[in-house]
Scaffold this active site. Structure first.
Site, PDB file in Angstrom:
ATOM      1  N   LYS A  32      45.183  33.213  39.630  1.00  0.00           N
ATOM      2  CA  LYS A  32      45.246  32.076  40.547  1.00  0.00           C
ATOM      3  C   LYS A  32      45.747  30.835  39.777  1.00  0.00           C
ATOM      4  O   LYS A  32      46.875  30.833  39.338  1.00  0.00           O
ATOM      5  CB  LYS A  32      43.875  31.873  41.210  1.00  0.00           C
ATOM      6  N   TYR A  49      33.584  36.390  46.780  1.00  0.00           N
ATOM      7  CA  TYR A  49      34.909  36.993  46.857  1.00  0.00           C
ATOM      8  C   TYR A  49      34.789  38.433  47.384  1.00  0.00           C
ATOM      9  O   TYR A  49      34.026  39.234  46.831  1.00  0.00           O
ATOM     10  CB  TYR A  49      35.545  36.966  45.460  1.00  0.00           C
ATOM     11  N   ASP A 107      31.917  32.481  39.204  1.00  0.00           N
ATOM     12  CA  ASP A 107      33.352  32.642  39.409  1.00  0.00           C
ATOM     13  C   ASP A 107      33.913  31.237  39.632  1.00  0.00           C
ATOM     14  O   ASP A 107      33.634  30.615  40.654  1.00  0.00           O
ATOM     15  CB  ASP A 107      33.577  33.549  40.633  1.00  0.00           C
ATOM     16  N   ARG A 125      44.422  47.049  22.263  1.00  0.00           N
ATOM     17  CA  ARG A 125      43.290  47.116  23.209  1.00  0.00           C
ATOM     18  C   ARG A 125      42.092  46.329  22.692  1.00  0.00           C
ATOM     19  O   ARG A 125      41.236  45.879  23.457  1.00  0.00           O
ATOM     20  CB  ARG A 125      42.905  48.572  23.515  1.00  0.00           C
TER      21      ARG A 125
END
Ligand SMILES: *Cc1c(COP(=O)(O)O)cnc(C)c1O
Length: 389
Positions: free
Chosen positions: A208, A112, A183, A59
């Protein structure tokens, strides 16, 4: 402007294995482990004291994830980067590292939709205010900035593909002591390198183009050692949206072909967009490459854009007639996809509004994949003919 790294002439995207690779394998191993053991007590206490930087628990730090982070930082011209379990995890962890209750964010409109919903739900409950601005209007942005903590950009914006002068907006934010995030999922670092334009933190949905094969959901943020260090100190370990080693490995695989994939998406999408623009059934095409010149800082265009049909086209018939373009969300993979605007407008998720996203009911979003321009155009042309009259 660019960060001086030429992805088309630098072997580091291809040669990612280091000399320590097991069996001299050309592909790095997936270090699929939750924890790492210590040779002895002194080794363990030195690591806990931070005298020695090494993986302790996945983690926090994992070698496969780290390899992806270093590759992405290099592509973005950033000092450091952190991978996340999703683009939304990168967005929420990044923004929450710099804003808290009572703070205000200035965000460009038409961002978005799920980022918009994050801001309108959790952030609202946390008393984090968001002022939406037209990113093309620098005076409006300048008026909104005083007293804000963060400027949140996306260029081109989702769906309507509005582009902004990123360098000018980042300079404005800097003059008000406001941190800028963007972004950059649409352009990818191949066609836009926001750090070189003065942006502080660059976000991606790695689901993406970075992944590029529609087989991974992941996110990443890149920036200075100092700002990334702040995210790494609190939001990353405690919100816990870590990137998995296997997903990081898929992203490493994807990054090797990112430059050539982006060129292919660009070429095909531009050709399709130009033909749509000339088609009598089409009213408008929203593609940043159709303007006389590209927005400052944008050096190329990707495969995602939208267009608006004239009245009289049956969008249901159009959608159902397509064979290569499949109905599906997301984008950035090898395959071509469409999303009809009226489907998005009827989505139940809240908050939702056509005004916020700029979507019209006669619009369609296309992702132009790698199937080949002529085959894709024939598919679209046949579907438009079937949907006319
Ligand atoms: C998909 C997407 C996101 C969210 O990323 P996930 O990986 O799906 O969480 C963020 N920004 C943009 C522009 C996107 O298209």
């Amino acid at each position: 402007m660019s960060n001086g790294f030429d992805p088309f002439n630098d072997a580091s995207l291809i040669v990612t294995h280091d000399v320590g690779n097991a069996y001299d394998a050309v592909v790095p191993p997936i270090v699929q482990t939750s924890l790492f053991t210590f040779t002895d007590y002194d080794d363990m206490i030195a690591s806990y004291r931070g005298e020695k930087i090494r993986p302790i628990y996945t983690r926090g730090l994992n070698p496969t994830v780290r390899m992806f982070e270093e590759m992405l930082a290099k592509l973005e011209g950033a000092e450091d980067a952190i991978g996340f379990a999703s683009g939304m995890s990168a967005i929420s962890s990044t923004v929450l590292s710099f804003v808290g209750p009572g703070d205000r964010i200035v965000a460009v409109r038409h961002l978005y939709p799920d980022a918009f919903r994050l801001f309108g739900t959790f952030f609202k409950r946390m008393n984090i205010e968001v002022t939406y601005v037209d990113g093309r209007d620098e005076e409006e942005v300048a008026r909104a900035l005083p007293g804000a903590k963060l400027l949140y950009l996306e260029s081109p914006t989702s769906w309507v593909m509005e582009t902004h002068d990123i360098a000018a907006l980042a300079a404005l934010a800097r003059s008000h002591g406001v941190i800028t995030t963007i972004d950059n999922s649409w352009a990818s670092p191949i066609f836009q390198q926001p750090i070189s334009l003065g942006v502080d933190l660059v976000l991606h949905s790695a689901s993406k183009y970075l992944g590029g094969h529609s087989d991974v959901v992941a996110g990443v943020v890149a920036g200075s050692k100092e700002l990334i260090g702040r995210i790494r100190a609190e939001a990353y370990p405690y919100l816990g949206g870590k990137l998995s080693p296997f997903d990081a490995w898929l992203l490493i695989r994807g990054l090797r072909t990112l430059p050539i994939r982006m060129k292919a998406h660009e070429q095909s999408a531009l050709a399709v967009a130009r033909r749509l623009q000339a088609h009598e059934a089409v009213e408008t095409v929203c593609h940043p490459g159709l303007a006389n010149q590209l927005a400052p800082g944008l050096t190329g265009t990707s495969g995602l854009f939208s267009f608006i049909f004239r009245d009289g086209i049956d969008i249901r018939k159009f959608s159902d007639h397509l064979k290569l373009f499949r109905l599906g969300v997301s984008w950035g993979g090898h395959e071509s996809l469409i999303v009809p605007g009226d489907v998005v407008l009827s989505q139940k998720a809240q908050p939702n509004s056509a005004v916020a996203f700029g979507i019209s009911s006669r619009s369609v979003r296309l992702h132009v994949g790698l199937e080949g321009t002529e085959a894709l155009w024939s598919d679209l042309e046949a579907a438009i003919a079937a949907a006319t009259g």
